[in-house]
Structure formats: structure tokens, C-alpha cells
Design a protein around this motif. Structure first.
Motif, PDB file in Angstrom:
ATOM      1  N   PRO A   9       0.846  -1.197   0.000  1.00 20.24           N
ATOM      2  CA  PRO A   9       0.000   0.000   0.000  1.00 20.24           C
ATOM      3  C   PRO A   9       0.880   1.245   0.000  1.00 20.24           C
ATOM      4  O   PRO A   9       1.844   1.337   0.763  1.00 20.24           O
ATOM      5  CB  PRO A   9      -0.800  -0.131   1.305  1.00 20.24           C
ATOM      6  N   ALA A  10       0.560   2.195  -0.869  1.00 18.52           N
ATOM      7  CA  ALA A  10       1.430   3.357  -1.044  1.00 18.52           C
ATOM      8  C   ALA A  10       0.591   4.626  -1.154  1.00 18.52           C
ATOM      9  O   ALA A  10       0.012   4.904  -2.204  1.00 18.52           O
ATOM     10  CB  ALA A  10       2.305   3.174  -2.295  1.00 18.52           C
ATOM     11  N   ARG A  11       0.544   5.376  -0.055  1.00 22.64           N
ATOM     12  CA  ARG A  11      -0.197   6.635  -0.015  1.00 22.64           C
ATOM     13  C   ARG A  11       0.810   7.774  -0.114  1.00 22.64           C
ATOM     14  O   ARG A  11       1.811   7.792   0.608  1.00 22.64           O
ATOM     15  CB  ARG A  11      -0.983   6.712   1.293  1.00 22.64           C
ATOM     16  N   LEU A  12       0.551   8.741  -0.992  1.00 23.65           N
ATOM     17  CA  LEU A  12       1.522   9.820  -1.207  1.00 23.65           C
ATOM     18  C   LEU A  12       1.571  10.772  -0.019  1.00 23.65           C
ATOM     19  O   LEU A  12       2.649  11.189   0.409  1.00 23.65           O
ATOM     20  CB  LEU A  12       1.190  10.599  -2.489  1.00 23.65           C
ATOM     21  N   GLU A  13       0.408  11.122   0.534  1.00 27.36           N
ATOM     22  CA  GLU A  13       0.369  12.076   1.642  1.00 27.36           C
ATOM     23  C   GLU A  13       0.890  11.430   2.916  1.00 27.36           C
ATOM     24  O   GLU A  13       0.598  10.281   3.213  1.00 27.36           O
ATOM     25  CB  GLU A  13      -1.068  12.573   1.861  1.00 27.36           C
ATOM     26  N   SER A  14       1.682  12.197   3.660  1.00 28.68           N
ATOM     27  CA  SER A  14       2.211  11.734   4.937  1.00 28.68           C
ATOM     28  C   SER A  14       2.349  12.941   5.849  1.00 28.68           C
ATOM     29  O   SER A  14       2.878  13.976   5.441  1.00 28.68           O
ATOM     30  CB  SER A  14       3.574  11.059   4.747  1.00 28.68           C
ATOM     31  N   THR A  15       1.863  12.810   7.074  1.00 33.91           N
ATOM     32  CA  THR A  15       1.860  13.945   7.999  1.00 33.91           C
ATOM     33  C   THR A  15       3.270  14.394   8.341  1.00 33.91           C
ATOM     34  O   THR A  15       3.600  15.575   8.296  1.00 33.91           O
ATOM     35  CB  THR A  15       1.115  13.575   9.299  1.00 33.91           C
ATOM     36  N   GLY A  65       6.663  -2.134 -13.699  1.00 34.46           N
ATOM     37  CA  GLY A  65       6.284  -2.775 -12.448  1.00 34.46           C
ATOM     38  C   GLY A  65       4.776  -2.990 -12.380  1.00 34.46           C
ATOM     39  O   GLY A  65       4.010  -2.403 -13.133  1.00 34.46           O
ATOM     40  N   GLU A  66       4.362  -3.828 -11.444  1.00 37.16           N
ATOM     41  CA  GLU A  66       2.942  -4.135 -11.241  1.00 37.16           C
ATOM     42  C   GLU A  66       2.366  -3.115 -10.255  1.00 37.16           C
ATOM     43  O   GLU A  66       2.844  -2.987  -9.125  1.00 37.16           O
ATOM     44  CB  GLU A  66       2.803  -5.546 -10.668  1.00 37.16           C
ATOM     45  N   VAL A  67       1.332  -2.382 -10.681  1.00 41.61           N
ATOM     46  CA  VAL A  67       0.763  -1.337  -9.827  1.00 41.61           C
ATOM     47  C   VAL A  67      -0.722  -1.172 -10.121  1.00 41.61           C
ATOM     48  O   VAL A  67      -1.161  -1.297 -11.272  1.00 41.61           O
ATOM     49  CB  VAL A  67       1.523   0.006 -10.006  1.00 41.61           C
ATOM     50  N   ILE A  68      -1.499  -0.907  -9.070  1.00 38.67           N
ATOM     51  CA  ILE A  68      -2.937  -0.662  -9.193  1.00 38.67           C
ATOM     52  C   ILE A  68      -3.238   0.719  -8.645  1.00 38.67           C
ATOM     53  O   ILE A  68      -2.821   1.058  -7.520  1.00 38.67           O
ATOM     54  CB  ILE A  68      -3.754  -1.716  -8.418  1.00 38.67           C
ATOM     55  N   LEU A  69      -3.962   1.531  -9.419  1.00 38.63           N
ATOM     56  CA  LEU A  69      -4.385   2.856  -8.967  1.00 38.63           C
ATOM     57  C   LEU A  69      -5.750   2.720  -8.300  1.00 38.63           C
ATOM     58  O   LEU A  69      -6.721   2.314  -8.936  1.00 38.63           O
ATOM     59  CB  LEU A  69      -4.440   3.829 -10.149  1.00 38.63           C
ATOM     60  N   GLN A  70      -5.814   3.028  -7.016  1.00 42.70           N
ATOM     61  CA  GLN A  70      -7.034   2.876  -6.222  1.00 42.70           C
ATOM     62  C   GLN A  70      -7.277   4.207  -5.518  1.00 42.70           C
ATOM     63  O   GLN A  70      -6.688   4.509  -4.488  1.00 42.70           O
ATOM     64  CB  GLN A  70      -6.845   1.732  -5.210  1.00 42.70           C
ATOM     65  N   LYS A  71      -8.146   5.051  -6.100  1.00 45.34           N
ATOM     66  CA  LYS A  71      -8.329   6.427  -5.642  1.00 45.34           C
ATOM     67  C   LYS A  71      -9.126   6.560  -4.349  1.00 45.34           C
ATOM     68  O   LYS A  71      -9.083   7.584  -3.679  1.00 45.34           O
ATOM     69  CB  LYS A  71      -9.024   7.245  -6.738  1.00 45.34           C
ATOM     70  N   GLN A  72      -9.848   5.545  -3.978  1.00 37.20           N
ATOM     71  CA  GLN A  72     -10.702   5.616  -2.800  1.00 37.20           C
ATOM     72  C   GLN A  72      -9.890   5.896  -1.530  1.00 37.20           C
ATOM     73  O   GLN A  72      -8.748   5.465  -1.402  1.00 37.20           O
ATOM     74  CB  GLN A  72     -11.459   4.290  -2.640  1.00 37.20           C
ATOM     75  N   HIS A  73     -10.497   6.639  -0.588  1.00 37.90           N
ATOM     76  CA  HIS A  73      -9.823   6.904   0.689  1.00 37.90           C
ATOM     77  C   HIS A  73      -9.953   5.696   1.608  1.00 37.90           C
ATOM     78  O   HIS A  73     -11.020   5.094   1.705  1.00 37.90           O
ATOM     79  CB  HIS A  73     -10.437   8.126   1.374  1.00 37.90           C
ATOM     80  N   PHE A  74      -8.853   5.364   2.301  1.00 32.87           N
ATOM     81  CA  PHE A  74      -8.862   4.242   3.242  1.00 32.87           C
ATOM     82  C   PHE A  74      -8.246   4.683   4.561  1.00 32.87           C
ATOM     83  O   PHE A  74      -7.377   5.550   4.595  1.00 32.87           O
ATOM     84  CB  PHE A  74      -8.083   3.050   2.676  1.00 32.87           C
ATOM     85  N   GLN A  75      -8.684   4.040   5.644  1.00 35.03           N
ATOM     86  CA  GLN A  75      -8.181   4.361   6.972  1.00 35.03           C
ATOM     87  C   GLN A  75      -6.736   3.905   7.165  1.00 35.03           C
ATOM     88  O   GLN A  75      -5.974   4.516   7.905  1.00 35.03           O
ATOM     89  CB  GLN A  75      -9.069   3.703   8.043  1.00 35.03           C
ATOM     90  N   CYS A  76      -6.363   2.810   6.512  1.00 36.56           N
ATOM     91  CA  CYS A  76      -5.026   2.252   6.711  1.00 36.56           C
ATOM     92  C   CYS A  76      -4.630   1.413   5.497  1.00 36.56           C
ATOM     93  O   CYS A  76      -5.455   1.133   4.617  1.00 36.56           O
ATOM     94  CB  CYS A  76      -4.973   1.400   7.984  1.00 36.56           C
ATOM     95  N   GLY A  77      -3.364   0.993   5.482  1.00 35.55           N
ATOM     96  CA  GLY A  77      -2.856   0.204   4.360  1.00 35.55           C
ATOM     97  C   GLY A  77      -3.543  -1.133   4.214  1.00 35.55           C
ATOM     98  O   GLY A  77      -3.748  -1.623   3.096  1.00 35.55           O
ATOM     99  N   THR A  78      -3.922  -1.732   5.337  1.00 37.04           N
ATOM    100  CA  THR A  78      -4.625  -3.020   5.293  1.00 37.04           C
ATOM    101  C   THR A  78      -5.932  -2.898   4.526  1.00 37.04           C
ATOM    102  O   THR A  78      -6.272  -3.756   3.704  1.00 37.04           O
ATOM    103  CB  THR A  78      -4.890  -3.533   6.727  1.00 37.04           C
TER     104      THR A  78
END
Length: 249
Positions: A9-15, A65-78
């Protein structure tokens, strides 16, 4: 044994360190280094990045590389990887965080072995921990601590010091949780559908959700600490670590 899939799981934003996954560590970005490290283990039938960021998607895609774009917001990587796990033919799903480029192969191999030995299917999730000994590391709330039962199954995770050291002269080995998980696919779906739980919300530790749901988390002991990257100083240390490993940046 059934097929084993690794999803990152790879989210660009980080506090604490915005855009950290596209920061350079050596001649590649952090997310590329993490992806390639997992790929080079040669322990998984498939490795893929799951991201909400077009930038991260493009970085992985440019090297095929193998990558999936998943725009939905999620609480965590899991939750993010659970949303796409049905796309993959595998019964065991590993979650490796995008900011863990130096996870040791031996630790992942041990985790896989736990599943292969578990012929009765009593283990829901496998994760790893590393010994910590310095008082400042034990007290640091950025280090998630874990305590286990006599079978090395997690009892609790906390940012506080656990267990409480009532008798300071008594030696007790403390462990830091490493945020890598192996899930049975049906368990991954179940914990994601549950949503955040009270203690998880309080501590900001997703693994606590699994315990609150009554899931069994088998912990393996890893003697080599990986270099996770959460702050600018961590990024500096990661670059130094890469230089030490390969002799150049």
C-alpha cells in the motif's frame, strides 16, 4: 502451499514527511526501492503496489512494475490492499509498507514458514518483531511495542512502554513491532470490513483491530531491524544505510 501475494500500500500524503515515497533513496525513489526489495526476495508469486497517487503509479509503471491505482480513501494500508486482493489468485496476502525498503528476506521467509507449518489453519495473521534494549527506544511512542503469550502470539500492541517495569532490576526483553503482515485472504477481507475499532483508534495502531476482533497474530522474532522511514532524519539514515550496503548513492 498455496500462492503467496505481496501487496504494497502506497499513499503519497504523509503527515510527518510529505511525499516521502517519491523521495530519492539512492538513484531510485523510496517506493521503487521497497518494491524491488520485495521482488528480489523471490518468495512471492506476485508483487504489486496499490496506490492512490498518479505520481506513484507512473513511477512504478515506467519500469514495467505491477501497480494498481485505487483512488478511494482508506483508513489504513490493510484496508487499501483488502479492496483489491480479489484481483489476485492467492490464499496468503502479505502487506509490506511502502516505506520499508530494507526489510530482510529471512524475516519474510520465517513468516511464510509459520503459515506452511500451520496445517490446522489456527493462525489468522503473521507479523514480526525485533528486540529493543535502549530506554529511549522503548519509551519512544513512534516505536510500537508488542507483548506475546508463550506461543509467540500477540497479546497487545502499544505506543506506551509494555509491560510496565515495576522492578527495574528484573531483566525483560522488549520488542518493537515491525509493520509487515501476512494474512489469510478471507481474514484480510474480514478485518477490513470491520472498520476501525475503539483501541485501534485510541492508539493509532491497525494491528490492535485484529486483536479486538479475536484474531490470532503469530509473531516471529527478527534479529535485524529494518530501516523504516517516517521523518526527515529517517530519510537521511536510509540514504546512509544504502551507501553502506552498496558503496554509493
Amino acid at each position: 502451499m498455496s500462492k503467496i501475494i505481496c501487496l504494497i500500500p502506497a499513499r503519497l500524503e504523509s503527515t510527518r514527511l510529505p511525499n516521502k515515497l517519491i523521495e530519492k533513496v539512492g538513484d531510485r525513489t523510496l517506493i521503487e526501492q521497497t518494491y524491488l526489495n520485495a521482488l528480489n526476495f523471490q518468495l512471492f508469486d506476485k508483487v504489486a503496489v496499490v496506490t492512490d497517487s498518479q505520481q506513484i503509479y507512473d513511477v512504478i509503471k515506467k519500469d514495467k512494475g505491477e501497480v494498481i491505482l485505487q483512488k478511494q480513501h482508506f483508513q489504513c494500508g490493510t484496508d487499501r490492499i483488502a479492496a483489491v486482493c480479489s484481483k489476485f489468485d492467492g490464499d496468503i496476502i502479505f502487506n509490506i509498507q511502502g516505506d520499508e525498503p530494507f526489510l530482510p528476506k529471512d524475516s519474510i521467509a520465517q513468516m511464510i514458514q509459520e503459515f506452511s507449518r500451520d496445517v490446522k489453519g489456527g493462525i489468522d495473521i503473521v507479523s514480526s518483531m525485533v528486540p529493543i534494549n535502549h530506554s529511549k527506544d522503548i519509551a519512544n511512542p513512534n516505536n510500537v511495542k508488542v507483548v506475546t503469550n508463550l506461543k509467540n502470539e500477540a497479546l497487545y500492541f502499544s505506543r506506551s512502554v509494555i509491560p510496565y517495569r515495576r522492578e527495574l532490576q528484573h531483566s525483560f526483553q522488549c520488542y518493537k513491532h515491525q509493520g509487515v503482515y501476512g494474512f489469510r485472504k478471507d481474514i484480510l477481507r474480514e478485518v477490513s470490513q470491520q472498520g476501525p475499532t475503539p483501541l485501534e483508534i485510541q492508539e493509532k495502531i491497525e494491528a490492535i483491530r485484529f486483536l479486538e476482533m479475536g484474531k490470532t497474530i503469530r509473531m516471529v522474532v527478527n534479529t535485524i531491524e529494518s530501516v523504516g522511514i517516517d521523518t526527515p532524519s529517517d530519510l537521511i539514515q536510509a540514504r546512509k544505510h544504502l551507501k553502506k550496503l552498496y558503496g554509493a548513492l
